[in-house]
Design a protein around this motif. Structure first.
Motif, PDB file in Angstrom:
ATOM      1  N   GLU A   1     -24.586 -15.513 -16.185  1.00  0.00           N
ATOM      2  CA  GLU A   1     -25.846 -14.763 -16.237  1.00  0.00           C
ATOM      3  C   GLU A   1     -26.708 -15.468 -15.166  1.00  0.00           C
ATOM      4  O   GLU A   1     -26.269 -16.828 -15.216  1.00  0.00           O
ATOM      5  CB  GLU A   1     -26.338 -14.877 -17.694  1.00  0.00           C
ATOM      6  CG  GLU A   1     -25.930 -14.098 -18.797  1.00  0.00           C
ATOM      7  CD  GLU A   1     -26.553 -14.062 -20.147  1.00  0.00           C
ATOM      8  OE1 GLU A   1     -27.661 -14.831 -20.077  1.00  0.00           O
ATOM      9  OE2 GLU A   1     -26.083 -13.506 -21.081  1.00  0.00           O
ATOM     10  N   GLY A   2     -27.590 -15.029 -14.558  1.00  0.00           N
ATOM     11  CA  GLY A   2     -28.553 -15.515 -13.684  1.00  0.00           C
ATOM     12  C   GLY A   2     -28.512 -14.583 -12.584  1.00  0.00           C
ATOM     13  O   GLY A   2     -28.614 -13.373 -12.412  1.00  0.00           O
ATOM     14  N   ILE A   3     -29.314 -15.229 -11.411  1.00  0.00           N
ATOM     15  CA  ILE A   3     -29.787 -14.428 -10.246  1.00  0.00           C
ATOM     16  C   ILE A   3     -28.411 -13.832  -9.410  1.00  0.00           C
ATOM     17  O   ILE A   3     -27.404 -14.641  -9.252  1.00  0.00           O
ATOM     18  CB  ILE A   3     -30.316 -15.327  -9.346  1.00  0.00           C
ATOM     19  CG1 ILE A   3     -31.687 -16.043 -10.112  1.00  0.00           C
ATOM     20  CG2 ILE A   3     -30.924 -14.870  -8.020  1.00  0.00           C
ATOM     21  CD1 ILE A   3     -32.283 -17.213  -9.388  1.00  0.00           C
TER      22      ILE A   3
ATOM     23  N   HIS B   1     -30.094 -11.820 -18.165  1.00  0.00           N
ATOM     24  CA  HIS B   1     -30.609 -13.169 -18.488  1.00  0.00           C
ATOM     25  C   HIS B   1     -31.850 -13.110 -18.807  1.00  0.00           C
ATOM     26  O   HIS B   1     -32.476 -14.325 -19.306  1.00  0.00           O
ATOM     27  CB  HIS B   1     -30.284 -14.101 -17.726  1.00  0.00           C
ATOM     28  CG  HIS B   1     -31.013 -14.000 -16.115  1.00  0.00           C
ATOM     29  ND1 HIS B   1     -30.567 -13.095 -15.455  1.00  0.00           N
ATOM     30  CD2 HIS B   1     -32.096 -14.674 -15.519  1.00  0.00           C
ATOM     31  CE1 HIS B   1     -31.562 -12.927 -14.461  1.00  0.00           C
ATOM     32  NE2 HIS B   1     -32.268 -14.012 -14.606  1.00  0.00           N
ATOM     33  N   ASN B   2     -32.644 -12.095 -18.666  1.00  0.00           N
ATOM     34  CA  ASN B   2     -33.903 -12.011 -18.682  1.00  0.00           C
ATOM     35  C   ASN B   2     -34.412 -10.641 -19.679  1.00  0.00           C
ATOM     36  O   ASN B   2     -34.347  -9.613 -19.297  1.00  0.00           O
ATOM     37  CB  ASN B   2     -34.734 -11.593 -17.203  1.00  0.00           C
ATOM     38  CG  ASN B   2     -36.321 -11.841 -17.149  1.00  0.00           C
ATOM     39  OD1 ASN B   2     -36.966 -10.988 -17.809  1.00  0.00           O
ATOM     40  ND2 ASN B   2     -36.628 -12.677 -16.395  1.00  0.00           N
TER      41      ASN B   2
ATOM     42  N   ILE C   1     -39.863  -9.494 -11.185  1.00  0.00           N
ATOM     43  CA  ILE C   1     -38.520 -10.108 -10.518  1.00  0.00           C
ATOM     44  C   ILE C   1     -38.802 -11.593  -9.930  1.00  0.00           C
ATOM     45  O   ILE C   1     -37.767 -12.122  -9.743  1.00  0.00           O
ATOM     46  CB  ILE C   1     -38.293  -9.068  -9.534  1.00  0.00           C
ATOM     47  CG1 ILE C   1     -37.725  -7.530 -10.256  1.00  0.00           C
ATOM     48  CG2 ILE C   1     -36.866  -9.454  -8.704  1.00  0.00           C
ATOM     49  CD1 ILE C   1     -36.602  -7.798 -11.182  1.00  0.00           C
ATOM     50  N   CYS C   2     -39.903 -11.665  -9.131  1.00  0.00           N
ATOM     51  CA  CYS C   2     -40.152 -12.942  -8.581  1.00  0.00           C
ATOM     52  C   CYS C   2     -39.967 -13.949  -9.589  1.00  0.00           C
ATOM     53  O   CYS C   2     -39.256 -15.121  -9.416  1.00  0.00           O
ATOM     54  CB  CYS C   2     -41.804 -12.880  -7.955  1.00  0.00           C
ATOM     55  SG  CYS C   2     -42.817 -12.711  -9.143  1.00  0.00           S
ATOM     56  N   SER C   3     -40.371 -13.872 -10.809  1.00  0.00           N
ATOM     57  CA  SER C   3     -40.188 -14.771 -11.979  1.00  0.00           C
ATOM     58  C   SER C   3     -38.833 -14.945 -12.123  1.00  0.00           C
ATOM     59  O   SER C   3     -38.194 -16.075 -12.469  1.00  0.00           O
ATOM     60  CB  SER C   3     -41.061 -14.557 -13.010  1.00  0.00           C
ATOM     61  OG  SER C   3     -40.793 -15.362 -14.220  1.00  0.00           O
ATOM     62  N   ALA C   4     -38.020 -13.827 -12.516  1.00  0.00           N
ATOM     63  CA  ALA C   4     -36.648 -13.748 -12.933  1.00  0.00           C
ATOM     64  C   ALA C   4     -35.740 -14.416 -11.914  1.00  0.00           C
ATOM     65  O   ALA C   4     -34.510 -14.888 -12.238  1.00  0.00           O
ATOM     66  CB  ALA C   4     -36.184 -12.342 -13.061  1.00  0.00           C
ATOM     67  N   VAL C   5     -36.030 -14.326 -10.646  1.00  0.00           N
ATOM     68  CA  VAL C   5     -34.877 -14.978  -9.503  1.00  0.00           C
ATOM     69  C   VAL C   5     -35.492 -16.241  -9.187  1.00  0.00           C
ATOM     70  O   VAL C   5     -34.805 -16.974  -8.537  1.00  0.00           O
ATOM     71  CB  VAL C   5     -35.131 -13.967  -8.463  1.00  0.00           C
ATOM     72  CG1 VAL C   5     -34.431 -12.694  -8.567  1.00  0.00           C
ATOM     73  CG2 VAL C   5     -36.352 -13.907  -7.686  1.00  0.00           C
TER      74      VAL C   5
END
Length: 531
Positions: A77-79, A174-175, A490-494
């Motif tokens: 999970e992740g970017i 993951h988000n 998305i800025c926060s997620a990545v």
């Protein structure tokens, strides 16, 4: 020899990422599904259209889902934005331009030349052919009528949001926020924009039913004469819908924007935003972050908003009378009410937010006076047949053609691989302009930043589909309060460091450019004591 050695010692592989054999099979399934649609376009006589339509849409969906599972479930999970700028389709390469041309051509034919898609000429569309006739069985099941070009478009639009929405959920599994808002746009598209309007046609086919979740100005035809008559001639349900539309504009929308920012609509509900976030996710990084693009954005989207206000007012104006004997809302009363309402908003903003807006206040004043001038010119020079020296009937369709069709459809979606996924939302959507205006002035929403943790990797700016240079704010620890921000998160997620956080809090301290700790410009103890 030296070139081979350098390549083998390189820490970063410059080639496009390879895809697995399972992904190739998934691509093949999707291409077969698209090939069936292409065959229908060329008037292939299928023995059973229902089966072949199911096969086509099923293969496209299964191919997308299968490809997505192979792409993301086999990884941690992740970017997952690696390789974006190395793929031709997502870096304005040959395949990107090819896809852009294909999508744009499809939209042009859909909006202006539907006969080439097989649209029939009879009122009941009994002589449909080509691609549109392939969708007749599904349309018959849902509403008991043959398909139109809009039903074909709505079906493909919904399939795209559902299939690519599943891909998006896997990519950002993951988000939790990304999963919830994606499920939300999938729900609203499938239910409120696609299925419920079809069922409402069965219950009452005289009711303007096209998209229950849209409000003015995105739903630009809600106050057209045929639409208003359709609502008012259908009893309580029609009256309730038009009252709900008016309340949405003046009450519901401002309240929701105050509490959640414009994301409640642009990222959770809107079909345009839903398609951009799901099918357009692979192109979000193509949105220009240049200052020149920002200047164009601000002028263009507010010009469209002025155009929308004037055109809608003119549209209603054309079917109102001059004498109060017919109806109390005469043309003179209507123009007076519109001007009074706009003046109250303008004076209120100037009184309470003048210092906060800075130079933007000047541009807002220009827009206000231009709008008022146009409305007065229309009122004092217009006749029963003409407004702005143009036939009233032609004027009514102007907004729908240039904004509703060309900008939002042909350019907004067709140019995904060229301008990024939210060109329409960023440069042309009047709904986004109004919600952005409200968000900038009185919303509790902001994106907070922890500048001490920022490593300036640029993931946030690269992933912002609205062209905001997020890193610029993150480096300084400055809250992000921008009219254009749709709160997609998305800025926060990545962000690999947890620098960015979407928050709803009090209005105090929401905009904090003077609190940035640079050198000796700020009295640190005074700042801490104020907090």
């Amino acid at each position: 020899m030296s070139n081979k050695l350098n390549h083998s010692m390189s820490l970063a592989k410059p080639d496009a990422l390879d895809i697995t054999n399972k992904q190739k099979i998934a691509l093949a399934l999707g291409i077969i599904g698209l090939f069936i649609l292409a065959l229908a376009l060329f008037n292939t006589n299928f023995p059973n259209k229902g089966i072949f339509l199911s096969l086509s849409l099923g293969l496209i969906s299964v191919g997308t889902i299968f490809y997505s599972r192979e792409a993301y479930l086999n990884k941690l999970e992740g970017i997952k934005n690696d390789g974006q700028w190395f793929k031709s389709v997502s870096s304005r390469g040959v395949w990107g331009w090819t896809l852009g041309v294909v999508l744009t051509t499809f939209y042009i034919v859909l909006y202006f030349y539907p006969k080439y898609l097989g649209l029939g000429s009879a009122k009941d569309l009994s002589d449909n052919s080509g691609l549109i006739s392939l969708f007749d069985p599904l349309s018959q099941i849902l509403s008991g009528r043959n398909a139109s070009q809009w039903f074909v478009y709505g079906t493909l639009y919904t399939i795209a949001i559902l299939a690519f929405g599943y891909k998006f959920i896997l990519k950002y599994r993951h988000n939790r926020y990304q999963q919830i808002r994606t499920i939300s746009v999938m729900f609203f598209q499938l239910g409120f924009a696609f299925l419920i309007p079809e069922f409402m046609y069965v219950m009452n086919n005289d009711l303007p039913y096209y998209d229950l979740k849209s409000v003015w100005p995105l739903n630009y035809y809600i106050f057209d004469e045929w639409s208003v008559k359709g609502f008012l001639s259908n009893g309580n349900i029609g009256l309730a819908l038009i009252v709900f539309g008016i309340l949405s504009i003046f009450v519901i929308t401002p309240i929701l924007t105050y509490k959640f920012g414009k994301r409640w609509y642009c990222s959770w509900v809107c079909g345009c935003g839903g398609l951009a976030e799901t099918a357009g996710d692979s192109f979000r990084h193509l949105s220009s972050k240049k200052r020149s693009a920002w200047r164009i954005e601000r002028w263009l989207i507010h010009t469209v908003l002025v155009f929308s206000v004037v055109m809608t007012t003119a549209m209603v104006y054309t079917y109102l009378g001059y004498k109060s004997n017919d109806f109390w809302l005469t043309r003179g009363v209507f123009i007076s009410l519109v001007i009074a309402f706009l003046t109250i908003i303008f004076v209120g903003v100037m009184y309470f937010k003048r210092q906060e807006l800075g130079k933007d206040a000047k541009y807002g004043a220009i827009g206000f006076f231009v709008t008022i001038a146009l409305l007065l010119i229309m009122h004092f020079t217009g006749t029963t047949e003409q407004l702005f020296f143009v036939k009233a009937s032609s004027l009514r369709s102007t907004y729908g053609i240039y904004i509703g069709s060309i900008f939002s459809g042909v350019i907004g979606t067709g140019f995904y691989p060229i301008l990024g996924s939210r060109a329409w939302c960023r440069f042309g959507c009047p709904m986004a302009a109004i919600l952005g205006f409200q968000q900038r002035l009185f919303s509790k929403f902001r994106i907070t930043t922890n500048g001490g943790q920022c490593i300036s990797c640029g993931n946030c700016s690269n992933s912002c589909e609205m062209g905001i240079d997020v890193r610029h704010y993150a480096q300084k620890g400055e809250n992000i309060v921008r009219s254009s921000c749709v709160g997609c998160g998305i800025c926060s997620a990545v962000c690999p460091r947890g620098v960015l956080k979407l928050e709803n809090d009090s209005m105090k301290g929401r905009i904090n450019p003077t609190e940035v700790l640079l050198g000796n410009d700020v009295d640190l103890m005074k700042l801490l004591n104020n907090k």
